[in-house]
Design a protein around this motif. Structure first.
Motif, PDB file in Angstrom:
ATOM      1  N   ASP A   1       0.815  -1.209   0.000  1.00  0.00           N
ATOM      2  CA  ASP A   1       0.000   0.000   0.000  1.00  0.00           C
ATOM      3  C   ASP A   1       0.854   1.266   0.000  1.00  0.00           C
ATOM      4  OD1 ASP A   1      -2.404  -1.415   0.013  1.00  0.00           O
ATOM      5  OD2 ASP A   1      -2.295  -1.677   2.178  1.00  0.00           O
ATOM      6  N   VAL A   2       2.163   1.140   0.050  1.00  0.00           N
ATOM      7  CA  VAL A   2       3.059   2.285   0.004  1.00  0.00           C
ATOM      8  C   VAL A   2       3.300   2.657  -1.457  1.00  0.00           C
ATOM      9  CG1 VAL A   2       5.342   3.154   0.584  1.00  0.00           C
ATOM     10  CG2 VAL A   2       4.194   1.584   2.143  1.00  0.00           C
ATOM     11  N   HIS A   3       3.094   3.924  -1.784  1.00  0.00           N
ATOM     12  CA  HIS A   3       3.381   4.398  -3.138  1.00  0.00           C
ATOM     13  C   HIS A   3       4.757   5.051  -3.154  1.00  0.00           C
ATOM     14  CE1 HIS A   3      -0.515   3.451  -4.746  1.00  0.00           C
ATOM     15  NE2 HIS A   3      -1.115   4.116  -3.777  1.00  0.00           N
ATOM     16  N   SER A   4       5.540   4.754  -4.187  1.00  0.00           N
ATOM     17  CA  SER A   4       6.929   5.212  -4.232  1.00  0.00           C
ATOM     18  C   SER A   4       7.272   5.890  -5.550  1.00  0.00           C
ATOM     19  CB  SER A   4       7.878   4.026  -4.030  1.00  0.00           C
ATOM     20  OG  SER A   4       7.703   3.462  -2.756  1.00  0.00           O
ATOM     21  N   PHE A   5       7.991   7.006  -5.426  1.00  0.00           N
ATOM     22  CA  PHE A   5       8.593   7.701  -6.553  1.00  0.00           C
ATOM     23  C   PHE A   5      10.084   7.439  -6.458  1.00  0.00           C
ATOM     24  CE2 PHE A   5      10.815  11.309  -8.379  1.00  0.00           C
ATOM     25  CZ  PHE A   5      10.097  11.636  -9.519  1.00  0.00           C
TER      26      PHE A   5
ATOM     27  N   ALA B   1      23.529   6.490  -8.233  1.00  0.00           N
ATOM     28  CA  ALA B   1      22.754   7.149  -7.184  1.00  0.00           C
ATOM     29  C   ALA B   1      21.329   6.616  -7.257  1.00  0.00           C
ATOM     30  CB  ALA B   1      22.776   8.662  -7.354  1.00  0.00           C
ATOM     31  N   TYR B   2      20.731   6.508  -6.104  1.00  0.00           N
ATOM     32  CA  TYR B   2      19.348   6.005  -6.035  1.00  0.00           C
ATOM     33  C   TYR B   2      18.580   6.850  -5.038  1.00  0.00           C
ATOM     34  CZ  TYR B   2      15.423   3.065  -4.643  1.00  0.00           C
ATOM     35  OH  TYR B   2      14.163   2.610  -4.341  1.00  0.00           O
ATOM     36  N   SER B   3      17.398   7.273  -5.434  1.00  0.00           N
ATOM     37  CA  SER B   3      16.550   8.030  -4.518  1.00  0.00           C
ATOM     38  C   SER B   3      15.136   7.475  -4.543  1.00  0.00           C
ATOM     39  CB  SER B   3      16.537   9.517  -4.896  1.00  0.00           C
ATOM     40  OG  SER B   3      15.865   9.712  -6.122  1.00  0.00           O
TER      41      SER B   3
ATOM     42  N   PHE C   1      13.544  19.322  -2.815  1.00  0.00           N
ATOM     43  CA  PHE C   1      13.015  18.312  -3.738  1.00  0.00           C
ATOM     44  C   PHE C   1      12.504  17.096  -2.972  1.00  0.00           C
ATOM     45  CE2 PHE C   1      13.310  14.547  -6.369  1.00  0.00           C
ATOM     46  CZ  PHE C   1      12.667  14.958  -7.536  1.00  0.00           C
ATOM     47  N   TYR C   2      13.304  16.588  -2.004  1.00  0.00           N
ATOM     48  CA  TYR C   2      12.925  15.350  -1.322  1.00  0.00           C
ATOM     49  C   TYR C   2      11.932  15.558  -0.187  1.00  0.00           C
ATOM     50  CZ  TYR C   2      16.300  13.061  -4.215  1.00  0.00           C
ATOM     51  OH  TYR C   2      16.959  12.571  -5.314  1.00  0.00           O
ATOM     52  N   LYS C   3      11.685  16.804   0.169  1.00  0.00           N
ATOM     53  CA  LYS C   3      10.658  17.081   1.162  1.00  0.00           C
ATOM     54  C   LYS C   3       9.305  17.412   0.524  1.00  0.00           C
ATOM     55  CE  LYS C   3      13.315  18.691   5.160  1.00  0.00           C
ATOM     56  NZ  LYS C   3      12.586  17.869   6.139  1.00  0.00           N
ATOM     57  N   LYS C   4       9.361  17.936  -0.706  1.00  0.00           N
ATOM     58  CA  LYS C   4       8.119  18.423  -1.314  1.00  0.00           C
ATOM     59  C   LYS C   4       7.916  17.969  -2.752  1.00  0.00           C
ATOM     60  CE  LYS C   4       5.702  22.725  -2.483  1.00  0.00           C
ATOM     61  NZ  LYS C   4       5.778  24.196  -2.516  1.00  0.00           N
ATOM     62  N   THR C   5       8.883  18.342  -3.636  1.00  0.00           N
ATOM     63  CA  THR C   5       8.661  18.175  -5.075  1.00  0.00           C
ATOM     64  C   THR C   5       8.439  16.729  -5.482  1.00  0.00           C
ATOM     65  OG1 THR C   5      10.122  20.076  -5.441  1.00  0.00           O
ATOM     66  CG2 THR C   5       9.582  18.712  -7.354  1.00  0.00           C
ATOM     67  N   CYS C   6       9.226  15.794  -4.933  1.00  0.00           N
ATOM     68  CA  CYS C   6       9.073  14.398  -5.373  1.00  0.00           C
ATOM     69  C   CYS C   6       7.706  13.840  -4.991  1.00  0.00           C
ATOM     70  CB  CYS C   6      10.198  13.525  -4.825  1.00  0.00           C
ATOM     71  SG  CYS C   6      10.159  13.263  -3.063  1.00  0.00           S
TER      72      CYS C   6
ATOM     73  N   ASP D   1       2.240  12.177  -6.715  1.00  0.00           N
ATOM     74  CA  ASP D   1       0.794  12.375  -6.816  1.00  0.00           C
ATOM     75  C   ASP D   1       0.366  12.622  -8.254  1.00  0.00           C
ATOM     76  OD1 ASP D   1      -1.862  12.921  -5.472  1.00  0.00           O
ATOM     77  OD2 ASP D   1      -1.545  14.856  -6.463  1.00  0.00           O
ATOM     78  N   MET D   2       1.171  13.405  -8.994  1.00  0.00           N
ATOM     79  CA  MET D   2       0.857  13.699 -10.396  1.00  0.00           C
ATOM     80  C   MET D   2       0.810  12.420 -11.231  1.00  0.00           C
ATOM     81  SD  MET D   2       3.210  15.795 -13.130  1.00  0.00           S
ATOM     82  CE  MET D   2       4.453  14.495 -13.153  1.00  0.00           C
ATOM     83  N   PHE D   3       1.817  11.582 -11.091  1.00  0.00           N
ATOM     84  CA  PHE D   3       1.858  10.353 -11.890  1.00  0.00           C
ATOM     85  C   PHE D   3       0.763   9.371 -11.476  1.00  0.00           C
ATOM     86  CE2 PHE D   3       6.432  11.511 -12.760  1.00  0.00           C
ATOM     87  CZ  PHE D   3       6.265  11.643 -14.127  1.00  0.00           C
ATOM     88  N   LEU D   4       0.475   9.313 -10.187  1.00  0.00           N
ATOM     89  CA  LEU D   4      -0.598   8.427  -9.735  1.00  0.00           C
ATOM     90  C   LEU D   4      -1.946   8.854 -10.317  1.00  0.00           C
ATOM     91  CD1 LEU D   4       0.307   7.845  -5.970  1.00  0.00           C
ATOM     92  CD2 LEU D   4       0.454   6.186  -7.827  1.00  0.00           C
ATOM     93  N   GLN D   5      -2.118  10.148 -10.509  1.00  0.00           N
ATOM     94  CA  GLN D   5      -3.375  10.647 -11.069  1.00  0.00           C
ATOM     95  C   GLN D   5      -3.468  10.433 -12.576  1.00  0.00           C
ATOM     96  OE1 GLN D   5      -4.717  14.599  -9.973  1.00  0.00           O
ATOM     97  NE2 GLN D   5      -3.585  14.516  -8.049  1.00  0.00           N
ATOM     98  N   HIS D   6      -2.343  10.578 -13.276  1.00  0.00           N
ATOM     99  CA  HIS D   6      -2.391  10.630 -14.738  1.00  0.00           C
ATOM    100  C   HIS D   6      -1.884   9.373 -15.447  1.00  0.00           C
ATOM    101  CE1 HIS D   6      -3.466  14.923 -14.974  1.00  0.00           C
ATOM    102  NE2 HIS D   6      -2.666  15.091 -13.928  1.00  0.00           N
TER     103      HIS D   6
END
Length: 329
Positions: A20-24, A115-117, A177-182, A187-192
């Motif tokens: 149930d965890v969504h990951s970017f 690198a991996y994020s 970026f890692y606190k907000k933008t990602c 959310d954007m990709f999950l919607q579209h």
């Protein structure tokens, strides 16, 4: 060389703890001495690729048609811009690591910097982010997102750590970026994005084979998505197969497969039931398949009979053909 090539795909990554965890997630790879582009970058959401760029591409990655809002298209432009910046940063990191490890000479011309994020969004709204770097398959440095600091994993990473920290603007951009933008992009990709949230139910099959005098039962689970799955055998006296690989592997269609094998007791197997239990987010509860000794014995008999009759039938056809040839037709 082989070992390094295997590192092209993934670092030793942390796995999501719940389906149930969504990951970017983002994968960044700078390399030299391999028959690969010097730089590669891949962005995924819940294991589905959203964006791919490498240094052999001469233009920006076109925005997909399903990102049809102004905000989403602005995010896509920024992803393209960041990919060029990331390519430059990875080249610097690779060069710094080579120098600090004193890797020179023709025999040491194969190197990989990765690198991996990942940004994880949990069902209760909790957010977690991680960013780690590796050089030639070993930890190099990591970021403490909350404290906005770079942590050197080995002494050779200290120089590059200081170079990163000399740029406070870059430090703030990374932290933001890692606190907000990602999470906004998640959310954007999950919607579209089509197919990201489509779950596939596992197909479960049981097999039996004899190995070194023991009866091995195998539960093969395939065709499921997302990746997280739990597979276990239930029954008295079962023993695990020590040498078995229990990784979850990708299928060619975007789904996954795995298997679990156990050794069945040889004494009075008909008195016991052995079941494979599969837990996956695509189904409520679980999927349970029970090994029926009598049923599979009957199946074996039927298969033997079918083979017998096929052989007999083939013999009769061959006999008739021979007679036909004798008649000169």
């Amino acid at each position: 060389m082989k070992e390094l090539y295997g590192l092209f795909f993934f670092l030793p990554l942390l796995q999501r703890s719940s389906a149930d965890v969504h990951s970017f997630s983002a994968f960044f790879i700078g390399s030299q001495g391999l028959d690969l582009p010097d730089y590669m970058e891949r962005v995924t959401v819940d294991d589905v690729t959203m964006f791919y760029y490498d240094s052999s591409m001469n233009a920006e990655v076109p925005c997909p048609e399903w990102l049809n809002t102004t905000e989403a298209q602005e995010h896509w432009k920024d992803i393209n811009l960041r990919s060029f910046h990331n390519r430059y940063r990875m080249a610097l990191a690779l060069q710094s690591a080579k120098q600090q490890f004193n890797l020179t000479g023709p025999s040491l011309d194969v190197n990989i910097y990765q690198a991996y994020s990942r940004c994880d969004l949990y069902p209760d709204g909790t957010r977690k982010a991680v960013l780690i770097h590796a050089f030639n398959g070993k930890d190099f440095l990591s970021y403490d997102i909350d404290r906005k600091t770079v942590i050197a994993s080995v002494p050779q990473a200290v120089i590059y750590k200081r170079q990163r920290e000399e740029d406070p603007v870059l430090t703030e951009i990374v932290a933001s970026f890692y606190k907000k933008t990602c999470f906004e992009r998640l959310d954007m990709f999950l919607q579209h994005a089509p197919g990201v949230r489509v779950k596939q139910v596992p197909e479960v099959r049981l097999f039996e084979k004899t190995r070194a005098g023991s009866t091995v039962l195998t539960c093969h689970v395939t065709g499921f998505y997302p990746r997280d799955v739990q597979v276990e055998w239930v029954g008295a006296g079962l023993q695990s197969v020590d040498e078995e690989m229990v990784d979850v592997l990708p299928n060619g269609d975007g789904t996954y497969q795995t298997r679990r094998s156990v050794i069945r007791p040889e004494e009075n197997p008909e008195e016991h039931k052995y079941s494979c239990v599969v837990h996956h987010s695509s189904v409520a509860g679980d999927i349970t398949k029970t090994w029926d000794t009598e049923e599979h014995s009957r199946l074996a008999v039927w298969i033997s009979l079918i083979i017998f009759f096929v052989i007999i039938g083939a013999g009769l056809v061959l006999k008739r053909l021979c007679k036909t040839e004798d008649a000169g037709i």
